[in-house]
Design a protein around this motif. Structure first.
Motif, mmCIF file in Angstrom:
data_model
loop_
_atom_site.group_PDB
_atom_site.id
_atom_site.type_symbol
_atom_site.label_atom_id
_atom_site.label_comp_id
_atom_site.label_asym_id
_atom_site.label_seq_id
_atom_site.Cartn_x
_atom_site.Cartn_y
_atom_site.Cartn_z
ATOM 1 N N ARG A 1 -4.254 2.426 6.008
ATOM 2 C CA ARG A 1 -2.793 2.452 6.151
ATOM 3 C C ARG A 1 -2.118 2.925 4.870
ATOM 4 N NH1 ARG A 1 -1.222 -3.150 5.643
ATOM 5 N NH2 ARG A 1 -1.081 -2.555 3.442
ATOM 6 N N ASP A 2 -2.510 2.338 3.741
ATOM 7 C CA ASP A 2 -1.860 2.683 2.478
ATOM 8 C C ASP A 2 -2.175 4.109 2.051
ATOM 9 O OD1 ASP A 2 -0.647 0.240 2.331
ATOM 10 O OD2 ASP A 2 -2.090 -0.649 0.948
ATOM 11 N N LEU B 1 0.157 6.204 3.936
ATOM 12 C CA LEU B 1 1.529 6.019 3.447
ATOM 13 C C LEU B 1 1.703 6.475 2.000
ATOM 14 C CD1 LEU B 1 2.329 2.474 4.929
ATOM 15 C CD2 LEU B 1 3.463 4.627 5.531
ATOM 16 N N GLN B 2 0.613 6.920 1.382
ATOM 17 C CA GLN B 2 0.645 7.341 -0.021
ATOM 18 C C GLN B 2 1.049 6.196 -0.942
ATOM 19 O OE1 GLN B 2 -0.210 10.947 -0.798
ATOM 20 N NE2 GLN B 2 -1.089 10.221 1.121
ATOM 21 N N ARG B 3 0.613 4.992 -0.593
ATOM 22 C CA ARG B 3 0.846 3.824 -1.430
ATOM 23 C C ARG B 3 -0.352 3.612 -2.347
ATOM 24 N NH1 ARG B 3 4.064 -0.468 -0.094
ATOM 25 N NH2 ARG B 3 2.335 -1.911 -0.326
ATOM 26 N N PRO B 4 -0.154 2.979 -3.502
ATOM 27 C CA PRO B 4 -1.287 2.727 -4.400
ATOM 28 C C PRO B 4 -2.354 1.867 -3.726
ATOM 29 C CG PRO B 4 0.816 2.294 -5.499
ATOM 30 C CD PRO B 4 1.124 2.496 -4.047
ATOM 31 N N THR C 1 -5.267 -0.703 -4.323
ATOM 32 C CA THR C 1 -5.834 -1.604 -5.324
ATOM 33 C C THR C 1 -7.226 -2.069 -4.925
ATOM 34 O OG1 THR C 1 -4.636 -3.415 -4.248
ATOM 35 C CG2 THR C 1 -3.595 -2.408 -6.160
ATOM 36 N N ARG D 1 7.248 3.900 11.758
ATOM 37 C CA ARG D 1 7.500 2.768 10.870
ATOM 38 C C ARG D 1 7.808 1.498 11.656
ATOM 39 N NH1 ARG D 1 7.283 5.136 6.102
ATOM 40 N NH2 ARG D 1 7.749 3.263 4.926
ATOM 41 N N GLN E 1 7.374 -5.345 2.516
ATOM 42 C CA GLN E 1 6.522 -4.494 1.679
ATOM 43 C C GLN E 1 6.570 -3.024 2.081
ATOM 44 O OE1 GLN E 1 2.677 -6.441 2.137
ATOM 45 N NE2 GLN E 1 2.859 -7.361 0.110
ATOM 46 N N LEU E 2 6.572 -2.764 3.389
ATOM 47 C CA LEU E 2 6.385 -1.402 3.876
ATOM 48 C C LEU E 2 7.662 -0.746 4.368
ATOM 49 C CD1 LEU E 2 3.121 -1.982 5.961
ATOM 50 C CD2 LEU E 2 3.304 -1.250 3.575
ATOM 51 N N ALA F 1 9.297 -4.651 -1.558
ATOM 52 C CA ALA F 1 10.383 -3.743 -1.924
ATOM 53 C C ALA F 1 11.703 -4.154 -1.301
ATOM 54 C CB ALA F 1 10.024 -2.315 -1.493
#
Length: 483
Positions: A51-52, A55-58, A60, A167, A195-196, A234
């Motif tokens: 998923r991340d 979404l181009q999310r970092p 970890t 979304r 968060q998303l 966020a």
């Protein structure tokens, strides 16, 4: 990363972008793919990692699923991994450390739930499709095959990519089934909204509203962990509002939704609840480069929870909330203790709630130096957060009034800085320590020393630092008056 033909066709650019996001982990992915292929097992990157990436999310942590059983997973990676953890092995999860990466590799699951707790009767599965179907939301139910050459086939049998495009959070199975299996998923929905930036599907919202009471099955520790993740997101306001509107808030944070019934004394907001959400947003804007501040965010959300209990309709038609900061601090402490937060967290948030009105006695700079010292001393290490909370609490639409409040606070901060340049305001101590007090008064250790110390500290707050001889004279004067 070709597409699973059962899924809705992805845009090739989406998969290329996801593959690029995973590029920093390419070496580990290839090595793992080779290890599992050589052992005759399947391996997939799954869940939030996929998923991340889309979404181009970092990224970890990296999460994987496999047909290998936990002991087989350990055998496959032993010798390659820098570290192994088996704390989740009873649920099929093996923790793996490789360099700076932290990986979790979980055997396919096809669990059954007892509908009493959120703990499943762990059942290992044999197919990826069964594992994806049991996940919380379709956006977390995608997988990418990991091969010796890296990324393989993209699997999206439940429409997770479409959910990401729109979304929206939806459940793989009927939400009543998903939330009945694990009610914490309802709170996770609110967390992902924060968060998303996603919304929730209508059927998910309806199920959350009907089933909110099921959250009572969840341990308070798990609830607090989800709430913190939500608050650090966020857009925590969106997550909190979803909780309140669906009734989840009535179960875990009833004081927040309870503020909807109290009219703000400035009459500039729909209610105290909306005012508090605005303060939370404004506090976030003041956080600075240090990143999300959990203590500040909780204090901003809870700073006015004492208003419903203290609301009074005055004879002139106005509304007052006298001492709501005192009541609010007590309610904050009670709620956060019930959620089993650390003593430090409880103390810090409740102290900020208690102190948030103190500034309004400042007027137009009429505080004495003594009052400024007490303000800083009472806030202690929380003073910078208190500055931000007080500024965030200014939500009036009257531009002149807002400018005057901010100017007054600028002035207070300037005075604090001036005094701090002369005195150590963060560590106000009497000018004489306990040993000197005992020597000067010729008394042994005991309560009298503490009384003298407290008197000298109050004197220090009132008058600032004293010369040694002056402090001795004041101590003797106080002592003789007691005789």
């Amino acid at each position: 990363m070709p597409n699973d033909p059962a899924a809705s066709p992805p845009d090739s650019g989406e998969l290329l972008a996801a593959a690029k996001a995973l590029q920093p982990h390419a070496a580990i992915l290839g090595e793992l793919g080779r290890l599992f292929a050589d052992a005759g097992h399947e391996l997939y990157l799954v869940g939030g990692s996929v998923r991340d990436a889309l979404l181009q999310r970092p990224l970890t942590d990296l999460d994987f699923t496999t047909d290998a059983r936990p002991r087989e997973v350990q055998q496959v990676v032993r010798g390659w991994a820098d570290g192994l953890w088996d704390t989740g092995i009873e649920f099929g999860t093996v923790g793996v450390g490789k360099g700076t990466d932290r990986l979790e590799i979980t055997t396919f699951r096809a669990d059954a739930y007892d509908r009493v707790t959120r703990n499943p009767e762990v059942q290992f599965g044999d197919h990826l499709s069964d594992d994806l179907l049991r996940r919380d939301f379709t956006a977390n139910a995608m997988a990418v095959a990991i091969t010796p050459s890296g990324l393989g086939e993209f699997h999206d049998p439940l429409g997770g990519l479409a959910a990401i495009r729109h979304r929206v959070l939806d459940t793989p199975s009927a939400p009543e089934v998903s939330f009945g299996d694990d009610p914490l998923r309802m709170l996770r929905a609110a967390r992902f909204v924060s968060q998303l930036g996603f919304g929730v599907a209508p059927r998910v919202r309806e199920a959350m509203t009907r089933m909110a009471g099921e959250l009572g099955r969840i341990t308070v520790e798990r609830v607090a962990a989800e709430l913190d993740k939500l608050m650090l997101g966020a857009d925590p306001v969106a997550g909190i509002d979803l909780m309140v509107q669906t009734g989840l808030g009535d179960v875990v944070l009833p004081e927040v939704g309870g503020m909807r019934m109290a009219i703000d004394e400035h009459h500039q907001h729909k209610d105290v609840y909306q005012h508090s959400l605005t303060v939370l947003r404004q506090a976030m804007d003041l956080e600075g480069p240090g990143g999300p501040d959990l203590v500040l965010r909780w204090a901003a959300l809870l700073h006015d929870i004492g208003k419903p209990a203290t609301r009074r309709h005055e004879s002139d038609g106005g509304v007052s909330f006298h001492h709501h900061e005192v009541v609010g601090a007590k309610l904050t402490r009670k709620r956060m203790r019930a959620l089993k937060y650390s003593n430090q967290m409880v103390d810090d948030v409740s102290a900020l709630v208690y102190l948030h009105l103190r500034f309004h006695g400042y007027g137009d700079g009429k505080w004495t130096d003594s009052a400024v010292r007490r303000y800083v001393t009472d806030a202690g290490p929380l003073v910078e957060r208190l500055h931000k909370l007080v500024r965030a609490d200014c939500t009036t639409r009257d531009k002149r009034r807002a400018a005057r409040l901010q100017a007054n606070y600028d002035d207070l901060e300037h005075r604090i800085a001036e005094l701090a340049a002369k005195e150590d305001l963060q560590r106000v101590r009497p000018d004489l320590d306990g040993n000197e007090i005992m020597r000067i008064l010729d008394i042994p250790p005991g309560p009298q020393v503490g009384e003298a110390w407290k008197y000298l500290k109050e004197l220090r707050l009132d008058r600032g630092p004293l010369e040694h001889d002056e402090a001795v004279a004041e101590l003797r004067k106080w002592w003789n008056a007691k005789a």
